[in-house]
Design a protein around this motif. Structure first.
Motif: not given
Length: 427
Positions: A236-242, A249-258, A293-297
């Motif tokens: 998880s890298d908090y310097r990167e975009p979510q 809102s379904r996801w906690n913070s770590d799973r929004n920074y993958v 990637t996890v960006e499938v939506d």
């Protein structure tokens, strides 16, 4: 006089009874609140086949209060944070990229990579004699450890670590931890709970508040376990975009920074590790991003992650649904079906097909909308766990989706009608 004394005694008894009732009421209320709190904590575990930290103890480096990472230096510019791979060269055979689908424990695209250190088809062959060393990839701070016991069976560990203030990682399916780490967790009061996922029961224990400094190259445990031939690695890298989510809102913070762990090495090292990227059947991903990637939506369409009968954030993935591309054969799409669909005759599994850009048969998920139509899919079982299924899909609204099973062995020419035996999901 006698009557007055009886009145006084009666009044005293009433007062005593009232006070006793108040005390009992307070005790019962306290017990109820404790029960609710314990139930909430029990259900906060984000478990799965891989042990992971709980929501309660998730650390967002952007929140400085009570953050053990705040003592670390800020991450330097760029992604080159690691110098040593956590498994020695020659002791791993492949790396599975992000986005793997393996319901029901991993119904959603996985937000971690897998490093194969033992035959995943025979994890029981893992022994101390063949265990591979787990090595610190840089000078890191270990701030959390979790143990996970498959009830009545094997125990393995997960390790939370960080090389710098703004990024953090996690190793999962750690077969054992070093004596140094074991000494530190033995000093901490354990917090444990039980949960069920992937059809199995687990007991997880969390050891937080650690501040264990480890030098690059130091052995911190062993990779893989009797539960898995794979070492799981999150980043998880908090310097990167979510990550882009249709419903963040379904996801906690770590799973929004993958992020992909492999991307945090020098370019030459990264290219070397990318050479190991492949699926369980040795298929190679060629599409960018190469590490998956996890960006499938795709909002307003059928494609992406959907939940069944859930308010707020999900904790376990088992009951839900993902409609996404295969993370290796990216020309294929998959129904990643959790347990909720078993009520309409669709067993848990990953069902694959080749998408089409027109018509209502095998239509690309990203082109299916709330248009009043029913779509049909001829699928094969991608994980070889059972028979293929013919699926029906429709969207009653932009946020809701229904799937059902067609009684016939193939879609045929259509048209198709969704009957009343369906399961509904939403964003």
């Amino acid at each position: 006089m006698y009557q007055d004394e009886n009145i006084k005694k009666s009044s005293s008894r009433k007062k005593i009874l009232i006070v006793a009732a108040i005390i009992i009421g307070l005790v019962l209320i306290g017990a109820l609140l404790i029960g609710i709190r314990n139930h909430q904590k029990k259900n906060q575990n984000i478990g799965g086949p891989t042990v992971g930290p709980t929501d309660e103890n998730k650390i967002n480096p952007s929140q400085e209060s009570n953050n053990p990472l705040s003592s670390l230096p800020a991450c330097k510019d760029g992604k080159e944070l690691f110098t040593t791979f956590p498994v020695k060269e020659g002791e791993y055979t492949s790396i599975v990229p992000l986005g793997n689908l393996n319901p029901s424990g991993h119904t959603f695209p996985t937000d971690h990579i897998y490093v194969e250190v033992h035959d995943p088809q025979h994890p029981q062959d893992y022994t101390v004699a063949v265990a591979k060393a787990l090595i610190a990839p840089a000078d890191i701070l270990i701030y959390g450890i979790q143990s996970s016991e498959q009830v009545g069976g094997v125990v393995d560990y997960a390790i939370d670590f960080s090389p710098c203030k703004d990024a953090k990682g996690n190793f999962g399916h750690v077969g054992s931890i070093s004596a140094k780490l074991k000494t530190e967790i033995d000093k901490i009061e354990t917090k444990c709970n039980e949960y069920e996922t992937g059809g199995k029961k687990y007991r997880g224990c969390d050891y937080f508040g650690l501040k264990i400094e480890v030098k690059v190259g130091e052995q911190i445990g062993t990779a893989g376990s009797e539960r898995s031939g794979m070492l799981d690695i999150w980043m998880s890298d908090y310097r990167e975009p979510q990550a882009k989510r249709a419903n963040e809102s379904r996801w906690n913070s770590d799973r929004n920074y993958v992020s992909c762990f492999l991307d945090y090495y020098s370019e030459s090292q990264k290219n070397q590790f990318y050479g190991f990227l492949r699926g369980p059947d040795n298929g190679i991903r060629t599409k960018e991003p190469r590490c998956g990637t996890v960006e499938v939506d795709v909002a307003g369409t059928a494609q992406g992650v959907l939940v069944n009968n859930l308010e707020g954030q999900f904790q376990l993935e088992d009951t839900h649904l993902a409609l996404a591309y295969d993370n290796i054969q990216t020309d294929k799409q998959i129904f990643s079906v959790g347990t909720a669909a078993s009520t309409v005759g669709i067993p848990t599994g990953a069902y694959s097909f080749t998408p089409k850009a027109e018509g209502q048969a095998n239509r690309d998920f990203s082109q299916v909308t709330a248009d009043g139509k029913t779509y049909c899919y001829d699928t094969i079982n991608a994980n070889n766990r059972g028979a293929s299924k013919t699926m029906l899909l429709t969207m009653p609204s932009a946020e809701k989706l229904r799937i059902a099973i067609l009684s016939g062995s193939t879609c045929g020419a259509g048209p198709w009608q969704m009957n009343n035996s369906f399961v509904e999901y939403e964003r």
